[in-house]
Design an enzyme around this catalytic site. Sequence first.
Site, PDB file in Angstrom:
ATOM      1  N   ALA A   1       0.912  -1.521   0.315  1.00  0.00           N
ATOM      2  CA  ALA A   1      -0.293  -0.001  -0.182  1.00  0.00           C
ATOM      3  C   ALA A   1       0.649   1.199  -0.281  1.00  0.00           C
ATOM      4  O   ALA A   1       1.200   1.416   1.184  1.00  0.00           O
ATOM      5  CB  ALA A   1      -1.031   0.008   1.291  1.00  0.00           C
TER       6      ALA A   1
ATOM      7  N   GLU B   1      -2.911   6.862  -2.150  1.00  0.00           N
ATOM      8  CA  GLU B   1      -3.530   7.395  -1.117  1.00  0.00           C
ATOM      9  C   GLU B   1      -5.275   8.177  -1.779  1.00  0.00           C
ATOM     10  O   GLU B   1      -4.660   8.186  -2.856  1.00  0.00           O
ATOM     11  CB  GLU B   1      -3.227   8.461   0.103  1.00  0.00           C
ATOM     12  CG  GLU B   1      -1.996   7.684   1.074  1.00  0.00           C
ATOM     13  CD  GLU B   1      -1.429   8.378   1.931  1.00  0.00           C
ATOM     14  OE1 GLU B   1      -1.530   9.644   1.965  1.00  0.00           O
ATOM     15  OE2 GLU B   1      -0.483   7.344   2.227  1.00  0.00           O
ATOM     16  N   PRO B   2      -6.432   8.441  -1.123  1.00  0.00           N
ATOM     17  CA  PRO B   2      -7.137   8.912  -1.872  1.00  0.00           C
ATOM     18  C   PRO B   2      -6.642  10.748  -2.545  1.00  0.00           C
ATOM     19  O   PRO B   2      -7.081  10.924  -3.333  1.00  0.00           O
ATOM     20  CB  PRO B   2      -8.141   9.501  -0.568  1.00  0.00           C
ATOM     21  CG  PRO B   2      -8.191   8.327   0.435  1.00  0.00           C
ATOM     22  CD  PRO B   2      -6.297   8.052   0.677  1.00  0.00           C
TER      23      PRO B   2
ATOM     24  N   SER C   1      -0.839   8.701  -8.610  1.00  0.00           N
ATOM     25  CA  SER C   1       0.574   9.352  -9.635  1.00  0.00           C
ATOM     26  C   SER C   1       1.880  10.149  -8.754  1.00  0.00           C
ATOM     27  O   SER C   1       2.710   9.877  -9.201  1.00  0.00           O
ATOM     28  CB  SER C   1       0.270   9.535 -11.285  1.00  0.00           C
ATOM     29  OG  SER C   1      -0.904   9.299 -11.448  1.00  0.00           O
TER      30      SER C   1
ATOM     31  N   GLY D   1       6.678  -4.700 -12.068  1.00  0.00           N
ATOM     32  CA  GLY D   1       5.351  -5.302 -12.773  1.00  0.00           C
ATOM     33  C   GLY D   1       5.301  -4.490 -13.926  1.00  0.00           C
ATOM     34  O   GLY D   1       4.432  -4.825 -14.868  1.00  0.00           O
TER      35      GLY D   1
ATOM     36  N   GLN E   1     -13.284  -6.407 -46.809  1.00  0.00           N
ATOM     37  CA  GLN E   1     -11.818  -5.350 -45.701  1.00  0.00           C
ATOM     38  C   GLN E   1     -12.451  -5.010 -44.510  1.00  0.00           C
ATOM     39  O   GLN E   1     -11.174  -5.141 -43.655  1.00  0.00           O
ATOM     40  CB  GLN E   1     -11.461  -4.493 -46.726  1.00  0.00           C
ATOM     41  CG  GLN E   1     -10.047  -4.180 -46.349  1.00  0.00           C
ATOM     42  CD  GLN E   1     -10.278  -3.500 -48.139  1.00  0.00           C
ATOM     43  OE1 GLN E   1     -10.480  -2.430 -48.267  1.00  0.00           O
ATOM     44  NE2 GLN E   1      -9.071  -3.602 -48.763  1.00  0.00           N
TER      45      GLN E   1
ATOM     46  N   GLU F   1      -0.036   0.344 -11.907  1.00  0.00           N
ATOM     47  CA  GLU F   1       1.106   0.622 -11.536  1.00  0.00           C
ATOM     48  C   GLU F   1       2.123   1.641 -12.335  1.00  0.00           C
ATOM     49  O   GLU F   1       2.586   0.998 -13.762  1.00  0.00           O
ATOM     50  CB  GLU F   1       1.413  -0.645 -11.542  1.00  0.00           C
ATOM     51  CG  GLU F   1       1.079  -1.610 -10.670  1.00  0.00           C
ATOM     52  CD  GLU F   1       2.186  -2.932 -10.526  1.00  0.00           C
ATOM     53  OE1 GLU F   1       2.850  -3.208 -11.163  1.00  0.00           O
ATOM     54  OE2 GLU F   1       1.554  -3.947  -9.845  1.00  0.00           O
ATOM     55  N   GLY F   2       1.491   2.998 -12.598  1.00  0.00           N
ATOM     56  CA  GLY F   2       1.751   3.937 -13.607  1.00  0.00           C
ATOM     57  C   GLY F   2       1.029   3.923 -14.580  1.00  0.00           C
ATOM     58  O   GLY F   2       1.196   3.072 -15.231  1.00  0.00           O
TER      59      GLY F   2
HETATM   60  C1  LIG Z   1      -7.665  -2.466  -8.894  1.00  0.00           C
HETATM   61  C2  LIG Z   1      -6.969  -1.430  -8.336  1.00  0.00           C
HETATM   62  C3  LIG Z   1      -5.547  -1.958  -7.707  1.00  0.00           C
HETATM   63  C4  LIG Z   1      -4.296  -1.102  -7.950  1.00  0.00           C
HETATM   64  N1  LIG Z   1      -4.051  -1.829  -6.567  1.00  0.00           N
HETATM   65  C5  LIG Z   1      -2.612  -0.503  -6.163  1.00  0.00           C
HETATM   66  C6  LIG Z   1      -1.910  -1.826  -4.984  1.00  0.00           C
HETATM   67  O1  LIG Z   1      -2.080  -2.705  -4.841  1.00  0.00           O
HETATM   68  N2  LIG Z   1      -1.646  -1.078  -4.232  1.00  0.00           N
HETATM   69  C7  LIG Z   1      -1.209   0.205  -4.265  1.00  0.00           C
HETATM   70  O2  LIG Z   1      -0.906   1.436  -3.488  1.00  0.00           O
HETATM   71  N3  LIG Z   1      -1.889   1.540  -5.384  1.00  0.00           N
HETATM   72  C8  LIG Z   1      -2.596   0.535  -6.111  1.00  0.00           C
HETATM   73  N4  LIG Z   1      -3.209   1.050  -7.307  1.00  0.00           N
HETATM   74  C9  LIG Z   1      -3.533   2.293  -7.118  1.00  0.00           C
HETATM   75  C10 LIG Z   1      -3.032   2.587  -8.613  1.00  0.00           C
HETATM   76  O3  LIG Z   1      -1.369   2.315  -9.201  1.00  0.00           O
HETATM   77  C11 LIG Z   1      -3.289   4.376  -9.021  1.00  0.00           C
HETATM   78  O4  LIG Z   1      -4.595   4.386  -9.581  1.00  0.00           O
HETATM   79  C12 LIG Z   1      -2.574   5.117  -9.957  1.00  0.00           C
HETATM   80  O5  LIG Z   1      -1.235   5.399 -10.025  1.00  0.00           O
HETATM   81  C13 LIG Z   1      -3.464   6.359 -10.130  1.00  0.00           C
HETATM   82  O6  LIG Z   1      -2.893   7.223  -9.213  1.00  0.00           O
HETATM   83  P1  LIG Z   1      -4.546   8.000  -9.137  1.00  0.00           P
HETATM   84  O7  LIG Z   1      -6.120   7.083  -9.446  1.00  0.00           O
HETATM   85  O8  LIG Z   1      -4.625   8.337  -7.941  1.00  0.00           O
HETATM   86  O9  LIG Z   1      -5.186   8.952 -10.483  1.00  0.00           O
HETATM   87  P2  LIG Z   1      -4.662  10.176 -10.282  1.00  0.00           P
HETATM   88  O10 LIG Z   1      -3.126  10.569 -10.013  1.00  0.00           O
HETATM   89  O11 LIG Z   1      -5.197  11.156  -9.624  1.00  0.00           O
HETATM   90  O12 LIG Z   1      -4.342  10.772 -12.112  1.00  0.00           O
HETATM   91  C14 LIG Z   1      -6.119  11.296 -12.415  1.00  0.00           C
HETATM   92  C15 LIG Z   1      -4.898  11.564 -14.378  1.00  0.00           C
HETATM   93  O13 LIG Z   1      -4.836  12.727 -13.883  1.00  0.00           O
HETATM   94  C16 LIG Z   1      -3.239  12.024 -15.210  1.00  0.00           C
HETATM   95  N5  LIG Z   1      -2.227  12.783 -14.379  1.00  0.00           N
HETATM   96  C17 LIG Z   1      -2.136  13.068 -13.184  1.00  0.00           C
HETATM   97  N6  LIG Z   1      -0.973  13.728 -12.867  1.00  0.00           N
HETATM   98  C18 LIG Z   1      -0.437  13.855 -14.419  1.00  0.00           C
HETATM   99  C19 LIG Z   1       0.738  15.010 -14.919  1.00  0.00           C
HETATM  100  N7  LIG Z   1       1.309  15.362 -14.313  1.00  0.00           N
HETATM  101  N8  LIG Z   1       0.772  14.949 -16.508  1.00  0.00           N
HETATM  102  C20 LIG Z   1      -0.010  14.491 -17.146  1.00  0.00           C
HETATM  103  N9  LIG Z   1      -0.885  13.559 -17.340  1.00  0.00           N
HETATM  104  C21 LIG Z   1      -1.310  13.027 -15.561  1.00  0.00           C
HETATM  105  C22 LIG Z   1      -3.360  10.552 -14.891  1.00  0.00           C
HETATM  106  O14 LIG Z   1      -2.781  10.268 -15.804  1.00  0.00           O
HETATM  107  C23 LIG Z   1      -4.875  10.213 -14.622  1.00  0.00           C
HETATM  108  O15 LIG Z   1      -4.952  10.375 -16.173  1.00  0.00           O
HETATM  109  C24 LIG Z   1      -5.080   0.275  -7.645  1.00  0.00           C
HETATM  110  C25 LIG Z   1      -5.277   1.241  -8.684  1.00  0.00           C
HETATM  111  C26 LIG Z   1      -6.355  -0.011  -8.904  1.00  0.00           C
HETATM  112  C27 LIG Z   1      -7.539   0.406 -10.018  1.00  0.00           C
END
Ligand SMILES: Cc1cc2nc3c(=O)[nH]c(=O)nc-3n(C[C@H](O)[C@H](O)[C@H](O)COP(=O)(O)OP(=O)(O)OC[C@H]3O[C@@H](n4cnc5c(N)ncnc54)[C@H](O)[C@@H]3O)c2cc1C
Length: 390
Positions: A127, A130-131, A135, A243, A280, A364-365
């Site tokens: 983990a 966080e909310p 990214s 990953g 086609q 994972e990014g």
């Molecule tokens: C099913 C699932 C399983 C997961 N498992 C894990 C886990 O086991 N452990 C864990 O720690 N996390 C886990 N995650 C979290 C996951 O890694 C994040 O959801 C992911 O990294 C994106 O973060 P976010 O959801 O906060 O989106 P945000 O970071 O809020 O991004 C929202 C959007 O804005 C874009 N964005 C953000 N910043 C920029 C920028 N600087 N430039 C351009 N675009 C940008 C993003 O690409 C995205 O399109 C999981 C998520 C899901 C949905």
Amino acid sequence: MDFSLSDEERAVRDTARQFITREVMPLEQEALRRERAHQPGLELSELRELQLKAKKFGFWGLSTPEEYGGMDLPAMLQSLIWTEIGRTFIPFKFGGDADNILYYANERQKQEYLVPTIEGDRISCFAITEPGAGSDAANIKLSARQDGDDWVLNGEKTFITNGNDADFVIVVAVTDKEKGVRGGGTTAFLVDRDMGWRSEFIQTMGEGGPAALVFEDVRVPARNILGEIGQGFELGMKWIGKGRYLIPSQALGIAERALGMAIDYANTRETFGRKIGENQAIQWMIADSEVELEAARWLILRAAWTVDQGADPRHASSMAKLFGATMVNNVVDRVMQVHGGMGYTRELPIERWYRQVRLMRIYEGTDEMQRLIISRDLLRGYTKIGGHLQ
Ligand SMILES: Cc1cc2nc3c(=O)[nH]c(=O)nc-3n(C[C@H](O)[C@H](O)[C@H](O)COP(=O)(O)OP(=O)(O)OC[C@H]3O[C@@H](n4cnc5c(N)ncnc54)[C@H](O)[C@@H]3O)c2cc1C
């Protein structure tokens, strides 16, 4: 330049294919039926049984060192095996593996966390998200405050895979606000569920679901620090890095299987008195899918090869993850189109893949984060256009 697999690579790949075809694929129809009834496609006990069967075939601990009973396979072989796993939509993976960062544990922690995870007796989750920090993982807030021999954790993690089933979590917490996340201000902790954190199921468009983890004054003994104080973010990035070539490897298997289904359907389904594959419009969907699939294959294998060379794989892995995740989404979308209305039903696995593979562009990014890494490497001159052939 030689693009063929070695005899060993071919043999391992074929044995994995045999296992998936003979032992896992026969469960597919039942898994679809269960999921239509809103049950898990595979119970944890059934997964375990399959993993033990696979162990007899020789598949156990793909990335686990031999001293812990694993195969310690090169990345290239792991990639080939994950492609075979991708061919089935049963949520299966070979057993005997543990999170790569658990190897930073000390001897006592290894016996308590690493070994039982490898054996399948304990379930871990990792983990960092966080909310308010996905990214932008460096923005995490979950805090750990030292209190005597303990640390007290407060905050929330979200979207944690296995968070509903895990009995311990590897959690990255802020231990020194002043130093900041990138300056050594975070630490990873091994926290048992019975130390007091709770999980809340999150409904997603995929089968199963991750969890939110809530920490309210969770007391963790200092002996449960993983690695060094201040090393949390670094370990987190190592976990995520693993990953980046395996996710697209699995995507490749999904795309290969799905495209095979589209070809069969195009050769049998008739409209207007002829096979739809004679149009086609259908041929181009098949051709575009094959081209993208092959392009992804070589990006993925190069990323795995880079890992095996001991070189920094980040650039190659980001390209493989970005292109592989996009490719599988494109392919599955076309495969659904080729199947028409049938593709949209839950009789076939296509709509399931459609929901499953969408995640590959997010976790994972995200795509955007991969682009950020790739462009930054080039703009700052860390990597040359043309990569290792330069
Ligand atoms: C099913 C699932 C399983 C997961 N498992 C894990 C886990 O086991 N452990 C864990 O720690 N996390 C886990 N995650 C979290 C996951 O890694 C994040 O959801 C992911 O990294 C994106 O973060 P976010 O959801 O906060 O989106 P945000 O970071 O809020 O991004 C929202 C959007 O804005 C874009 N964005 C953000 N910043 C920029 C920028 N600087 N430039 C351009 N675009 C940008 C993003 O690409 C995205 O399109 C999981 C998520 C899901 C949905």
